[in-house]
Scaffold this motif. Structure first.
Motif: not given
Length: 456
Positions: A67-68, A70-74, A125
């Motif tokens: 997963r990325k 700094y995505r919202i769901n993470y 990242e």
């Protein structure tokens, strides 16, 4: 290349470790307006705090690099993990006054640790951005074994199969899935010298010729990672490909689970005893409630006893809470169904949270089982699977377990295909058995229980 992927996870976790320490120092500095040596003043509390944070981050999949970061769901997942961890620490330390952090420090630590970890993930990242290019894999051998390797590698974004090499003239130009047989093994060194490949996987099931072995050796000593297919498959999937190994591979492979080392002969036994005793004491109130529920919703005995096959094929009687209607346990035509009509209302809850497994701690105390190991099976299942699944008997070289590598990675099933898939996990466990793997499985079991992932 595989080491690089593992190293990236360690770097991320290592940064978290340092920043968790830093967050408590900052919280105290802001609260008191002065530097306080937290590690010296609250040593036990700080060590406990770090363990709670890192363990919970692992359980909620914070270190999943697919997963990325700094995505919202993470970030929401990270925030929830921080809230839970900080709250657990506050509650746990409340009962130990000398170790207790002040309420202001705990409150300040919520936003501070989130901000520190957020910026660390952003920097991480950016730093590893240049390494996002997929690892280029070349497969030598376009037969069944090579095809299997290619199909499984396609599931991972960070691997890219650039092609097959095969000396069979009939296979030249053949397209397997989306990957082409680009030539024969004479192309191996030119591809290596042009830096076109990172990893070479040898998927030749028959004996490799001396000339091919020389080519492989030259590729290896030119800095390219080379693996035989079973070893590479094991590294990336956590399974042993039983249909693509041979007696000679098994003969030369190092199986730590059957070694007579300190952990296998003493350490694992001590760990089992400690967990069994602690588990019985801690879960006693839960077991009392379970007994009442079983009696309330169905007639019959509270416990279910059944003969199972243990280490070295020895038969023992397993103890579990009864979750089925009394007398219907042997109706095997319902086994493995998601909505098994034999399961009682109380049994549904007991199975959902794996509470029915708790009495097996008695089997652990008796030395018949381990906390971690392959799933125990009835003799009828073993007889059927041993005839149809290659190397099935090897799973009985270690004690069966309440939980295990197969249990947390694959659903429960009674078909031959399920037994074959689970055996691949079981052999991985036998081959790599260690204290760290056992602890990894125990933590992953908590994840299965909390989030419902894994075996039913």
């Amino acid at each position: 290349m595989l080491k690089r992927l593992r190293r990236k996870k360690l770097v991320l976790a290592g940064g978290d470790f340092l920043l968790i320490l830093a967050s408590f120092y900052l919280s105290y500095a802001i609260r008191h307006g002065a530097y306080i040596n937290v590690l010296f003043s609250y040593t036990v509390a700080l060590v406990f705090s770090v363990i709670v944070f890192i363990s919970l981050f692992y359980i909620v999949d914070v270190y999943n690099l697919e997963r990325k970061l700094y995505r919202i769901n993470y970030l929401l997942r990270l925030a929830v993990a921080i809230i839970i961890a900080n709250t657990v620490i506050a509650v746990a330390l409340y009962f130990f006054d000398p170790l207790r952090y002040s309420r202001a420090v705990i409150t300040l630590n919520y936003p501070i640790i989130f901000l520190l970890l957020f910026f660390w993930r952003y920097i991480y990242e950016e730093f590893f951005r240049h390494e996002r290019a997929p690892v280029r894999v070349l497969i030598v051998g376009a037969g069944t074994t090579g095809k299997k390797m290619c199909v499984d590698l396609d599931k991972y974004d960070y691997f890219k199969v650039i092609g097959f090499l095969d000396d069979d003239e009939e296979k030249k130009g053949l397209v397997i899935g989306s990957t082409k047989v680009i030539g024969d093994t004479n192309m191996l060194m030119p591809l290596v010298e042009n830096n076109k490949i990172d990893i070479v996987v040898i998927a030749v099931t028959h004996g490799a010729s001396p000339l091919l072995l020389t080519k492989i050796m030259n590729a290896k000593f030119n800095g390219v990672d080379t693996y035989d297919m079973p070893t590479f498959y094991e590294h990336i999937t956590g399974k042993i490909p039983i249909l693509h190994i041979s007696d000679s591979w098994l003969g030369y492979a190092d199986f730590y689970g059957i070694r007579k080392n300190v952990y296998n002969t003493k350490g694992k036994v001590i760990l089992d005893m400690l967990i069994a005793v602690l588990g019985i004491v801690v879960s006693l109130p839960l077991m009392i409630v379970s007994v009442m529920a079983i009696k309330m919703w169905s007639r019959g005995p509270v416990l279910f006893l059944q003969e199972r096959v243990g280490k070295n094929m020895k038969i023992f009687k397993i103890v579990k809470f009864r979750t089925m209607e009394n007398g219907r346990e042997n109706e095997r035509n319902f086994a493995g169904l998601k909505n098994d009509p034999r399961i009682t209302k109380a049994g549904l809850v007991l199975r959902l949270f794996r509470i029915d497994e708790i009495p097996q701690l008695w089997n652990v105390l008796k030395g018949e089982m381990s906390v971690v190991g392959p799933r125990s099976l009835i003799k009828e299942e073993v007889d059927v699977f041993a005839d149809k699944v290659p190397y099935f008997s090897l799973r009985h070289s270690v004690k069966p377990g309440i939980t295990g590598w197969a249990q947390v990675n694959y659903k429960h099933g009674v078909e031959v295909k399920d037994a074959s898939e689970k055996l691949q996990h079981d052999l991985f466990y036998v081959k790599n058995l260690s204290l760290m793997l056992d602890l990894h499985i125990i933590i992953k079991t908590l994840k299965v229980v909390l989030f419902g992932k894994g075996a039913r």
